[in-house]
Design an enzyme around this catalytic site. Structure first.
Site, PDB file in Angstrom:
ATOM      1  N   GLY A  28       0.750  -1.387   0.080  1.00 17.62           N
ATOM      2  CA  GLY A  28      -0.002   0.034  -0.029  1.00 17.62           C
ATOM      3  C   GLY A  28       0.749   1.167   0.015  1.00 17.62           C
ATOM      4  O   GLY A  28       1.985   1.035  -0.360  1.00 17.62           O
ATOM      5  N   HIS A  31       2.418   4.542  -5.134  1.00 17.59           N
ATOM      6  CA  HIS A  31       3.000   5.708  -5.794  1.00 17.59           C
ATOM      7  C   HIS A  31       3.152   5.178  -7.043  1.00 17.59           C
ATOM      8  O   HIS A  31       2.706   4.197  -7.592  1.00 17.59           O
ATOM      9  CB  HIS A  31       4.249   6.041  -4.970  1.00 17.59           C
ATOM     10  CG  HIS A  31       5.255   4.880  -4.890  1.00 17.59           C
ATOM     11  ND1 HIS A  31       5.701   4.024  -5.655  1.00 17.59           N
ATOM     12  CD2 HIS A  31       5.793   4.349  -3.627  1.00 17.59           C
ATOM     13  CE1 HIS A  31       6.660   3.300  -5.238  1.00 17.59           C
ATOM     14  NE2 HIS A  31       6.491   3.454  -4.085  1.00 17.59           N
ATOM     15  N   GLN A  32       3.845   6.014  -7.998  1.00 18.92           N
ATOM     16  CA  GLN A  32       3.944   5.956  -9.425  1.00 18.92           C
ATOM     17  C   GLN A  32       4.584   4.367  -9.629  1.00 18.92           C
ATOM     18  O   GLN A  32       4.481   4.011 -10.680  1.00 18.92           O
ATOM     19  CB  GLN A  32       4.732   6.875 -10.097  1.00 18.92           C
ATOM     20  CG  GLN A  32       4.018   8.110 -10.274  1.00 18.92           C
ATOM     21  CD  GLN A  32       2.897   8.033 -11.227  1.00 18.92           C
ATOM     22  OE1 GLN A  32       2.928   7.475 -12.236  1.00 18.92           O
ATOM     23  NE2 GLN A  32       1.667   8.783 -10.843  1.00 18.92           N
ATOM     24  N   HIS A  34       4.501   1.591  -7.853  1.00 13.04           N
ATOM     25  CA  HIS A  34       3.371   0.521  -7.945  1.00 13.04           C
ATOM     26  C   HIS A  34       2.527   0.705  -9.141  1.00 13.04           C
ATOM     27  O   HIS A  34       2.162  -0.247  -9.739  1.00 13.04           O
ATOM     28  CB  HIS A  34       2.532   0.850  -6.775  1.00 13.04           C
ATOM     29  CG  HIS A  34       3.055   0.768  -5.471  1.00 13.04           C
ATOM     30  ND1 HIS A  34       3.407   1.683  -4.353  1.00 13.04           N
ATOM     31  CD2 HIS A  34       3.761  -0.190  -4.751  1.00 13.04           C
ATOM     32  CE1 HIS A  34       3.936   1.138  -3.501  1.00 13.04           C
ATOM     33  NE2 HIS A  34       4.244   0.076  -3.384  1.00 13.04           N
ATOM     34  N   GLN A  58       7.341  -9.947   8.052  1.00 16.38           N
ATOM     35  CA  GLN A  58       8.713  -9.668   7.316  1.00 16.38           C
ATOM     36  C   GLN A  58       9.338  -8.421   7.875  1.00 16.38           C
ATOM     37  O   GLN A  58      10.323  -7.996   7.314  1.00 16.38           O
ATOM     38  CB  GLN A  58       8.514  -9.414   5.634  1.00 16.38           C
ATOM     39  CG  GLN A  58       7.535  -8.136   5.432  1.00 16.38           C
ATOM     40  CD  GLN A  58       7.051  -8.089   4.079  1.00 16.38           C
ATOM     41  OE1 GLN A  58       6.547  -8.876   3.448  1.00 16.38           O
ATOM     42  NE2 GLN A  58       7.603  -7.235   3.065  1.00 16.38           N
ATOM     43  N   LYS A 145      11.918  -4.308  -9.815  1.00 12.29           N
ATOM     44  CA  LYS A 145      13.555  -4.575  -9.621  1.00 12.29           C
ATOM     45  C   LYS A 145      14.016  -3.547  -8.547  1.00 12.29           C
ATOM     46  O   LYS A 145      15.088  -4.071  -8.026  1.00 12.29           O
ATOM     47  CB  LYS A 145      14.279  -4.093 -10.787  1.00 12.29           C
ATOM     48  CG  LYS A 145      13.999  -4.896 -12.340  1.00 12.29           C
ATOM     49  CD  LYS A 145      14.718  -4.587 -13.220  1.00 12.29           C
ATOM     50  CE  LYS A 145      14.740  -5.494 -14.422  1.00 12.29           C
ATOM     51  NZ  LYS A 145      15.633  -4.654 -15.547  1.00 12.29           N
ATOM     52  N   GLN A 150      14.374  -9.446  -3.405  1.00 17.05           N
ATOM     53  CA  GLN A 150      13.170 -10.066  -3.150  1.00 17.05           C
ATOM     54  C   GLN A 150      12.468 -10.549  -4.616  1.00 17.05           C
ATOM     55  O   GLN A 150      12.064 -11.833  -4.708  1.00 17.05           O
ATOM     56  CB  GLN A 150      12.182  -8.807  -2.854  1.00 17.05           C
ATOM     57  CG  GLN A 150      10.583  -9.342  -2.888  1.00 17.05           C
ATOM     58  CD  GLN A 150       9.884  -7.998  -2.436  1.00 17.05           C
ATOM     59  OE1 GLN A 150       9.672  -7.861  -1.197  1.00 17.05           O
ATOM     60  NE2 GLN A 150       9.170  -7.413  -3.217  1.00 17.05           N
ATOM     61  N   LEU A 181      11.341   5.852  -6.273  1.00 20.76           N
ATOM     62  CA  LEU A 181      10.213   5.913  -5.410  1.00 20.76           C
ATOM     63  C   LEU A 181      10.049   4.972  -4.326  1.00 20.76           C
ATOM     64  O   LEU A 181      10.449   3.601  -4.617  1.00 20.76           O
ATOM     65  CB  LEU A 181       9.011   5.955  -6.195  1.00 20.76           C
ATOM     66  CG  LEU A 181       8.943   6.939  -7.198  1.00 20.76           C
ATOM     67  CD1 LEU A 181       7.716   7.239  -8.108  1.00 20.76           C
ATOM     68  CD2 LEU A 181       8.959   8.538  -6.599  1.00 20.76           C
TER      69      LEU A 181
HETATM   70  P1  AMP Z   1       5.912  -2.533  -1.608  1.00 24.06           P
HETATM   71  O1  AMP Z   1       4.695  -1.916  -1.226  1.00 24.06           O
HETATM   72  O2  AMP Z   1       7.001  -1.667  -1.202  1.00 24.06           O
HETATM   73  O3  AMP Z   1       5.997  -3.981  -0.889  1.00 24.06           O
HETATM   74  O4  AMP Z   1       6.046  -2.791  -3.230  1.00 24.06           O
HETATM   75  C1  AMP Z   1       5.163  -3.613  -4.084  1.00 24.06           C
HETATM   76  C2  AMP Z   1       5.880  -3.796  -5.245  1.00 24.06           C
HETATM   77  O5  AMP Z   1       6.246  -2.674  -5.789  1.00 24.06           O
HETATM   78  C3  AMP Z   1       7.234  -4.568  -5.205  1.00 24.06           C
HETATM   79  O6  AMP Z   1       7.376  -5.532  -6.330  1.00 24.06           O
HETATM   80  C4  AMP Z   1       8.174  -3.416  -5.302  1.00 24.06           C
HETATM   81  O7  AMP Z   1       9.543  -3.732  -5.909  1.00 24.06           O
HETATM   82  C5  AMP Z   1       7.353  -2.493  -6.327  1.00 24.06           C
HETATM   83  N1  AMP Z   1       8.022  -1.186  -6.153  1.00 24.06           N
HETATM   84  C6  AMP Z   1       8.261  -0.290  -4.977  1.00 24.06           C
HETATM   85  N2  AMP Z   1       8.949   0.623  -5.286  1.00 24.06           N
HETATM   86  C7  AMP Z   1       9.127   0.876  -6.859  1.00 24.06           C
HETATM   87  C8  AMP Z   1       9.679   1.671  -7.901  1.00 24.06           C
HETATM   88  N3  AMP Z   1      10.158   2.847  -7.247  1.00 24.06           N
HETATM   89  N4  AMP Z   1       9.665   1.007  -9.061  1.00 24.06           N
HETATM   90  C9  AMP Z   1       9.126   0.008  -9.458  1.00 24.06           C
HETATM   91  N5  AMP Z   1       8.581  -0.855  -8.564  1.00 24.06           N
HETATM   92  C10 AMP Z   1       8.741  -0.643  -7.471  1.00 24.06           C
END
Ligand code: AMP
Length: 274
Positions: A28, A31-32, A34, A58, A145, A150, A181
């Site tokens: 959640g 942002h851009q 996601h 985690q 990436k 992960q 981001l």
């Molecule tokens: P999170 O909500 O931080 O667990 O992220 C969910 C998914 O979004 C994961 O696969 C992250 O790697 C991906 N993600 C988070 N930030 C970015 C970003 N700046 N650019 C691309 N993917 C992202």
């Protein structure tokens, strides 16, 4: 868009989906970055499922589980506008049982870099991703990436456990100034944010050095560390191959340069696939 809060609601909605399903798991505060995953899933599949779940297993003791940013209403709106079919927002009680079996990250690749600094983090991450993939049964699942290790471990889990799912790696989305981001960027004061830019600058420097045919990892990481003097502490600056084994010479098209650092109390990670 169906918003499911329980397993039963989710399974009912999932049964009604037809054709290929793209799945984007998140915590959640969207942002851009996601959104780029959501859009790719939308473009490549008949249906899109998104989960928002701040997964307690985690987070390590003393990490930011309680204060992790939560923006439910805005997240729902973003998913609706992005054409998501099912948004799954379960409670902790829905996702976990007492004394349930556990999944452990691989002993070597799961316990270096992020796994060394955050022991147990990847066990919890793989446990929740396994549950979400099994529940959703997607055709493809989309991972950034940005969280390179992960992504690598999820790809390994799907392979090792014979799960018939395509894991799709997605490019890192950055702000105009280069900062990758992250939901955690909101913790940064404006002064800290400026200093955090040294992380992406150090990666740009590495990229320039590789383009100039400097492949020695010690020389590259030394130059990066000079730029990284603006952060408060460096957790690691490492170069690995695509399987996350450390290397001493950068191999173009086959290496990842990774940084983890604290700026103030905020821990930031970034990387460059080179
Ligand atoms: P999170 O909500 O931080 O667990 O992220 C969910 C998914 O979004 C994961 O696969 C992250 O790697 C991906 N993600 C988070 N930030 C970015 C970003 N700046 N650019 C691309 N993917 C992202």
């Amino acid at each position: 868009m169906v918003i499911a809060h329980t397993i039963q609601e989710f399974q009912k909605a999932r049964l009604a989906l037809q054709g290929s399903v793209g799945f984007v798991p998140t915590m959640g505060a969207l942002h851009q970055g996601h959104l780029s995953l959501l859009q790719r899933a939308r473009a490549e599949n008949d249906c899109v499922v998104v989960s928002i779940f701040v997964n307690p297993t985690q987070f390590l003791e003393g990490e930011d589980l309680e204060k992790y940013p939560r923006k439910e209403d805005a997240d729902i709106e973003i998913c609706r506008l992005a054409g998501v079919d099912i948004l799954f927002m379960p409670t902790i009680e829905q996702m976990y049982y007492k004394d349930e079996l556990i999944i452990l990250a691989p002993k070597i690749r799961g316990y270096i870099l992020e796994g060394a600094k955050r022991p147990g983090h990847f066990d919890g991450m793989l446990q929740i991703v396994m549950k979400l993939l099994n529940l959703t049964s997607p055709t493809r699942a989309y991972f950034g990436k940005k969280d390179a290790q992960q992504l690598s471990l999820v790809t390994q889990m799907v392979h090792d456990y014979f799960m018939n799912i395509e894991i799709v790696p997605c490019e890192i989305v950055r702000d105009k100034d280069g900062l990758a981001l992250s939901s955690r960027n909101v913790y940064l004061s404006s002064q800290e944010r400026l200093r955090a830019l040294s992380i992406s600058r150090s990666l740009q420097k590495a990229s320039q050095m590789v383009m100039a045919k400097e492949f020695r990892v010690d020389v590259i990481t030394e130059a990066m560390r000079i730029i990284l003097r603006d952060v408060d502490s460096i957790e690691y600056v490492k170069v690995v191959d695509r399987f996350f084994y450390p290397i001493e010479e950068v191999k173009p098209q086959a290496s990842i340069i990774l940084v983890a650092a604290f700026v103030g109390k905020t821990r930031l990670i970034d990387n460059l696939w080179i």
